[in-house]
Design an enzyme around this catalytic site. Sequence first.
Site, PDB file in Angstrom:
ATOM      1  N   ILE A  95      52.774  64.609  66.763  1.00  0.00           N
ATOM      2  CA  ILE A  95      51.012  64.973  66.248  1.00  0.00           C
ATOM      3  C   ILE A  95      51.309  66.210  65.441  1.00  0.00           C
ATOM      4  O   ILE A  95      52.160  67.225  65.856  1.00  0.00           O
ATOM      5  CB  ILE A  95      50.274  65.283  67.603  1.00  0.00           C
ATOM      6  N   LYS A 109      55.315  74.281  75.903  1.00  0.00           N
ATOM      7  CA  LYS A 109      54.493  73.743  74.590  1.00  0.00           C
ATOM      8  C   LYS A 109      53.067  74.438  74.646  1.00  0.00           C
ATOM      9  O   LYS A 109      52.678  75.007  73.565  1.00  0.00           O
ATOM     10  CB  LYS A 109      54.323  72.431  74.771  1.00  0.00           C
ATOM     11  N   GLY A 165      60.333  61.150  70.998  1.00  0.00           N
ATOM     12  CA  GLY A 165      61.094  59.830  70.457  1.00  0.00           C
ATOM     13  C   GLY A 165      61.647  60.087  69.079  1.00  0.00           C
ATOM     14  O   GLY A 165      61.327  61.166  68.272  1.00  0.00           O
TER      15      GLY A 165
END
Length: 430
Positions: A138, A207, A304
């Site tokens: 994203i 994050k 990933g």
Amino acid sequence: MTRPLAIGIAGLGTVGAGVMTVLRDNADLISARAGRAIAVTAVSARDRTRDRGVSVAGLRWYDDPVALAADPGVDVIVECIGGSEGPARALVEAALAAGRPVVTANKALMATHGAALAALAEQRGVPLAFEAAVAGGIPAIKAIREGLAANRLSRVTGILNGTCNYILTSMREKGREFAEALAEAQRLGYAEADPAMDVDGTDAAHKLAILAALAFGRPVAFGDVHVEGIRGVSALDIRLADDLGYRIKLLGIARCGENGISTRVHPCMVPAAHPIAHVDGVFNAVVAEGDFVGRVVLEGRGAGAGPTGSAVVADLIDIARGRHTPVWGAAEAALQPVATVPMSAHSGPYYLRLMVVDRPGVIADVTGVLRDHGISLESMIQRGRSPAEAVAVVLVTHECGEAAMSAALERIAALDAVLEPPAVIRIESL
């Protein structure tokens, strides 16, 4: 012909190998968008014999990642080692000090040492890019730092850890308890053998600290983030949340108000109608709210090889094109050390589940404690009726203060009719 941009990659695990795969499979597209070819010329990893699914033939190999930073044939260092200390930090500091641009996927490093690293990058006049550090594929960093740069942001909310989101989704859809859902996530490779960094909320907190610094123009402050994980969430709580019209999500929430900035990571009950309530499985989401743009919702895969490699290569394309944005969106001197609002100052409604002995007077004792602390109830539900065993009593409060709720919980837990520690989840209207 323009010379290719020469890349040195440190760390050839999931992310590093993913970067090489993206660069190889989309080479023509990337060259066109970067204005020149991007070629990996050197690598560093611990094991030369391991099969990583990508060819390293013909590449210069360094056992010591810091030595990679001194390679005169490397234009940009890509750090995919991970961790806030050790080789990752040493490599990034050495590369920046040598005047080499750095791309990193390392959220722990940026959350912990991002202020010092940004100062070094600014001093040396080189990019330090980290799109892959938050929410995988994203483009959350670019969206907040660049796409929403004209806005004064008031809040950033996110599902920032795919492991936790997968576990909570599995618990809701399959009726599993936390331990069983975690074991499944480990079997599928969504959770590490030691899942603490994920399930205890630290990964999401790293994050969130990064997003808050970008959104509100202040130095990154990981130590100010309130952190809770999902180990205490039960299948019963998830079923009850559904009955009440909510979904339970581990959220990171950063808010800028009159008194300063609050940053917190913890399980939340989210209204089922809100877009973030329907982000399931290993997907992440980031919701930003600006004064002119309103609400912006970004959703996608948060981890990933492919998604994270995609984000790293996007940063490499920017560097190849000469696009250079200050690390935190503004020069170091322009960042404001805004006050931190402590978690004790939080106010909102709460879900409270008690396992109690089913006998007369128990509810009166509990509500008496809440009354003493100025906490009023919106609703109450009792599940089951059996004097011989514990029954679940659910209380939903009106808005109240965190400090008052904490004090009330201490007294409620001490009641002899309350058979296990109360389960408490904050309700977020978003």
